[in-house]
Enzyme design. Sequence first.
Site, short mmCIF file in Angstrom:
data_model
loop_
_atom_site.label_atom_id
_atom_site.label_comp_id
_atom_site.label_asym_id
_atom_site.label_seq_id
_atom_site.Cartn_x
_atom_site.Cartn_y
_atom_site.Cartn_z
CD GLU A 61 -5.84 -2.62 4.06
OE1 GLU A 61 -6.15 -1.67 3.33
OE2 GLU A 61 -5.29 -3.65 3.64
N GLY A 62 -4.02 1.87 6.31
CA GLY A 62 -4.06 3.27 6.73
C GLY A 62 -3.98 3.33 8.23
#
Length: 589
Positions: free
Chosen positions: A442-443
């Site tokens: 998620e980054g």
Amino acid sequence: MPSYKADLRDARFILHEVFDAPALWARLPALAERIDAETANAILDEAAKVTGELLAPLNRSGDEEGAQWLEGRVRTPAGFREAYATYAEGGWVGLAGNPEYGGMGMPKMLAVAFEEMLYAANSSFALYSALSSGACLAIDAHASEALRQRYLPPLYEGRWAGSMCLTEPHAGTDLGIIRTRAEPQADGSYRISGTKIFITGGEQDLTENIIHLVLAKLPDAPAGPKGISLFLVPKVLVSEDGSLGAANAVSCGSIEHKMGIKASATCVMNFDGACGYLVGEVNKGLAAMFTMMNYERLSIGIQGIGCAEASYQAARDYARERLQSRAATGPVAPERGADPIIVHADVRRMLLTMKTMTEGGRAFACYVGQQLDLAKYADDPAQKERAEALVALLTPVAKAFFTDAGFESCVLGQQVFGGHGYIREWGQEQLVRDVRIAQIYEGTNGIQALDLLGRKVVANGGVSLRLFTDEVRAFAATHDTPFNAALHEAVERLERVSAWLQEQARGDANAVGAASVEYLQLFGYTAYAYMWARMTASAARGAADDAYYRAKLGSAAFYFERLLPRTLGLEGSIRAGSASLYGLEAEQF
């Protein structure tokens, strides 16, 4: 055998006493009709039962067995299908979903407490549900009414699940270079072709259908991120009446063999001219997908809190029972051959670090949830705008700081166990493996740090930052706690460093990148200081003879005296600038 039991006392303290959530809900008409203190407590009680009694017992066995792939099909570990059916029947997938399409419409402040329990009990299981919730949010916000009517009800019911298809073998963070293509069809649909990797829940045997949200480019799309569109691609085609039809041209090529979260299927997904439907506007898919991505970033941050809480509970219980040596001040348990290791300074240091960071994270998650509720439900445009700005500012902090602290706590929990922490049966090594991914997906946390400093602070001149620091100052001005001086000093340091970095960025292109990780850590510790000040003020109003309140006040002292000073070193590192980072040529590494 490790066990997990949700800390309901702390959850209720934060929700009701620190943030007075029922009073806020009563002021928001959309929520006043659905939720009050009694309902919230009932949901928390049931959530604790579901997570502690249904899901936690499957955590270790799920890790041992893992998800299995055979000829394009994924089999989840024993017990997962039955547990998911019970979970879905309880309405948990749609807890915060739109009631117009079958969701329960509960506030985010309550949902974050449930998500922590879910991740603490069984992170692999939690991910299947988290992706569905995020997909629902994106569909509800950006899809046509026809798509919402057709896809949201079965997703909220848990009969169908969602997935998020962004990453490709050559394109991770840089989504502008994706190669997946979307060909327009005469009937308004699209043919989606390409390969996506690292797709959580891309294939599984829990639900009868999987709804993939896929980033792709049209043939005439402009280059880069401005040419990305978002498409809804079902695993099984859906008729106009909602019934399932033929299989779509979507297949799972394999699953990854991972360090942790082994019961969560991480898939390679192939789209071979699959039928898909546009979500939102052409070439504006990345903005639409960010609705889901930002939900998942907060959710994955909460994974860090949940794993830390599970590790803390096990380490605390072990430290109370494990006998080794005597206390420095003399025997504490003279009737026994040695004292429990909780008497030793290093063990107490580790446990208190875990306790204060986890409880601080729990409060901060509720605070971010409060801003999300205001952004969604507030009637006052100014209040809504302020909340939206705070959500944008704080989301990268929540994702990265929660997961960095979560990994540190799980490693500390393993250390408390000594050699036993390295042994599978005690559960601590699984938590270390499971939580490690949260700093990556998620980054990555480095990307979150760049987003915070580069986009949310430097690019907007610190406007959003001042919304936060002004609130902290206002709280300190109206609440007298023993830690107000330390809180003031921390806020001043954050503002001082922020101003200095904005000035540095004007003349040094590397300034933001060089300082961003340390800056996010500095921000996180300061935000937790605000949370601990708020918890201190609330606990001080409690009964003086209540052991819970006394423990809260003692924990606050440890945070301010032993952990908040970490910001001193962070400021020094930030002010060192970028020169030493770029002092070596690539071949000198």
